[in-house]
Design an enzyme around this catalytic site. Structure first.
Site, short mmCIF file in Angstrom:
data_model
loop_
_atom_site.label_atom_id
_atom_site.label_comp_id
_atom_site.label_asym_id
_atom_site.label_seq_id
_atom_site.Cartn_x
_atom_site.Cartn_y
_atom_site.Cartn_z
N LYS A 152 -11.63 -28.10 48.50
CA LYS A 152 -10.44 -27.76 48.12
C LYS A 152 -9.88 -27.29 46.70
O LYS A 152 -10.61 -27.59 45.88
CB LYS A 152 -9.46 -29.25 48.20
CG LYS A 152 -9.25 -29.88 49.80
CD LYS A 152 -8.06 -28.85 50.59
CE LYS A 152 -6.65 -29.35 49.96
NZ LYS A 152 -6.41 -30.63 50.04
N HIS A 153 -9.40 -26.01 46.92
CA HIS A 153 -8.79 -25.33 45.64
C HIS A 153 -10.15 -25.13 44.74
O HIS A 153 -9.83 -25.46 43.59
CB HIS A 153 -7.64 -25.97 44.89
CG HIS A 153 -6.23 -25.86 45.68
ND1 HIS A 153 -5.65 -24.84 45.85
CD2 HIS A 153 -5.79 -27.09 46.38
CE1 HIS A 153 -4.70 -25.09 46.66
NE2 HIS A 153 -4.58 -26.30 46.93
N ASN A 195 -13.45 -29.00 32.96
CA ASN A 195 -14.47 -30.01 32.50
C ASN A 195 -14.54 -30.90 33.70
O ASN A 195 -13.79 -30.96 34.43
CB ASN A 195 -14.02 -31.09 31.52
CG ASN A 195 -14.00 -30.32 30.21
OD1 ASN A 195 -14.85 -29.48 29.88
ND2 ASN A 195 -13.22 -30.83 29.22
N HIS A 238 -16.03 -21.69 35.95
CA HIS A 238 -14.38 -21.17 36.03
C HIS A 238 -14.32 -19.86 36.74
O HIS A 238 -15.48 -19.32 36.92
CB HIS A 238 -14.03 -21.02 34.58
CG HIS A 238 -13.98 -22.15 33.67
ND1 HIS A 238 -13.02 -23.01 33.75
CD2 HIS A 238 -14.67 -22.79 32.43
CE1 HIS A 238 -13.01 -24.07 32.84
NE2 HIS A 238 -14.41 -23.83 32.38
#
Length: 391
Positions: A66-67, A230, A391
């Site tokens: 999810k996301h 993180n 990221h």
């Protein structure tokens, strides 16, 4: 195919949107549905995760995304009767290796997995498609699909369920680029291999790391490799049970993931397993009721006028004392961190959720404090010597 036009980007106002390759063809074939921008971010990240899990463990692997972060990840270990009841596995679902992997990945945090993107390391079989057909999910990526599985999935979401087949032999370029604010970023692909070799530098007095712990630590680290940083990941018996993603503070990651792990374990309490749900209740309403019932806000679902919407009779409260007593039975949990723990408070919090084994980068100026805290509780900790930021 070199390009796919998308409905829009991250948000409806972000048009036009597309995915394309500069060299060669796209490694995917859309078998059903229309992909969105976030769908494909989830698909590519989740497939990398399950492919690496399969390579590292030799076991069928699955993830629920999810996301652009995993809500759950797991390998195809057998499900006992308690887990089947926790995950509401109907009697008509066959427990194959790959269906067991996805049921574990999806079931660990069913609230976060609502509307997920599923990823499988192996062919999607009828059993996995049957389970998915009953869950709220946006799409799936797998290297292949059985004829029966594809027929089932094509009927989901009124025929709009997104089904993607990926070339399992595809190898991406060694250099990755992305553009932010009109500026192009470039870096080498993070192709570090996570395996048992990485766990050999045990820095605590207790150096007794079981084979199951090694497997679970590998699962935690591979999961973190594809989790927005993180991040911290708790794993038990071949599945992630708590993932803390995208927090600015390491201790907040540890608390968030630990709270999710606690909720997962409390779902196996007899009072939760035997909640008297009304017949025909929606799965999402059932999962939300369990989440609230376990929490300190249990009155929201137990007060008069509310419980009648969910239960056939008013359940007894699962008291704070009962929860504390039950959580003390939680043991042999493995914990991975995508970077070093800066302070021992992370270990203190992890220990409360049954953590026995830890893998982290090492390299903090307070490593001595972290090791000392582990030794206080007779934990086993390995410094893997590498960071896994994503990221």
């Amino acid at each position: 195919m070199k390009e796919i036009e998308l409905k829009y980007g991250c948000n409806p106002n972000q048009k036009p949107a597309r995915v394309y390759t500069k060299k060669g063809d796209l490694p995917i074939t859309v078998l059903n549905g229309t992909p969105g921008y976030i769908n494909l971010l989830d698909a590519f990240n989740s497939y990398q995760l399950v492919k690496e899990l399969k390579e590292a463990t030799g076991l069928a692997s699955a993830a629920s995304f999810k996301h652009v972060s995993p809500a759950g990840a797991a390998v195809g270990m057998p499900l006992d009767e308690k887990l089947k009841k926790m995950y509401f596995v109907d009697d008509d679902i066959e427990l194959t290796d790959i269906s067991s992997a996805y049921i574990r990945a999806r079931g660990a945090d069913s609230m976060s997995s609502y509307g997920d993107f599923a990823a499988l390391s192996d062919e999607c079989d009828k059993a996995t498609a049957m389970y998915l057909s009953k869950e709220v999910s946006d799409g799936i990526i797998a290297p292949s699909y059985s004829r029966e599985a594809l027929e089932i999935l094509k009927k989901k979401k009124k025929g709009n369920y997104l089904v993607i087949q990926i070339d399992e032999n595809y190898e991406p370029q060694k250099i990755e680029t992305k553009e932010v604010f009109g500026v192009t970023f470039e870096q080498g692909k993070n192709d570090i291999k996570i395996n048992e070799e990485m766990l050999k530098n045990i820095v605590t007095k207790n150096k007794d790391m079981s084979e199951n712990a090694k497997r679970d630590l590998i699962i935690s680290l591979i999961t973190l490799k594809y989790t927005q940083s993180n991040s911290v990941c708790y794993v038990k018996d071949g599945q992630a049970i708590g993932i803390g993603a995208g927090q600015q503070s390491r201790i907040h990651c540890t608390r968030l993931a630990g709270n999710k792990a606690d909720t997962w374990f409390l779902r196996s309490h007899d009072k939760v397993l035997n909640l008297p749900f009304k017949e025909g209740i929606r799965r999402a309403d059932r999962d939300n009721a369990i989440d609230v019932y376990i929490s300190e806000e249990h009155d929201d679902v137990l007060r008069d006028g509310s419980w009648e919407n969910v239960f056939t009779k008013k359940p007894e409260v699962l008291t704070s004392e009962e929860k504390k007593a039950y959580l003390k039975e939680m043991k042999d949990v493995s914990l991975g961190s995508d970077a070093f723990f800066p302070f021992g408070d992370n270990i203190e919090r992890a220990f409360k959720s049954g953590v026995k084994y830890i893998a982290e980068a090492g390299g903090s100026i307070r490593d001595d404090n972290v090791i000392e805290t582990c030794d206080k509780y007779d934990l086993v900790m390995s410094f893997i010597g590498t960071r896994l930021f994503h990221h």
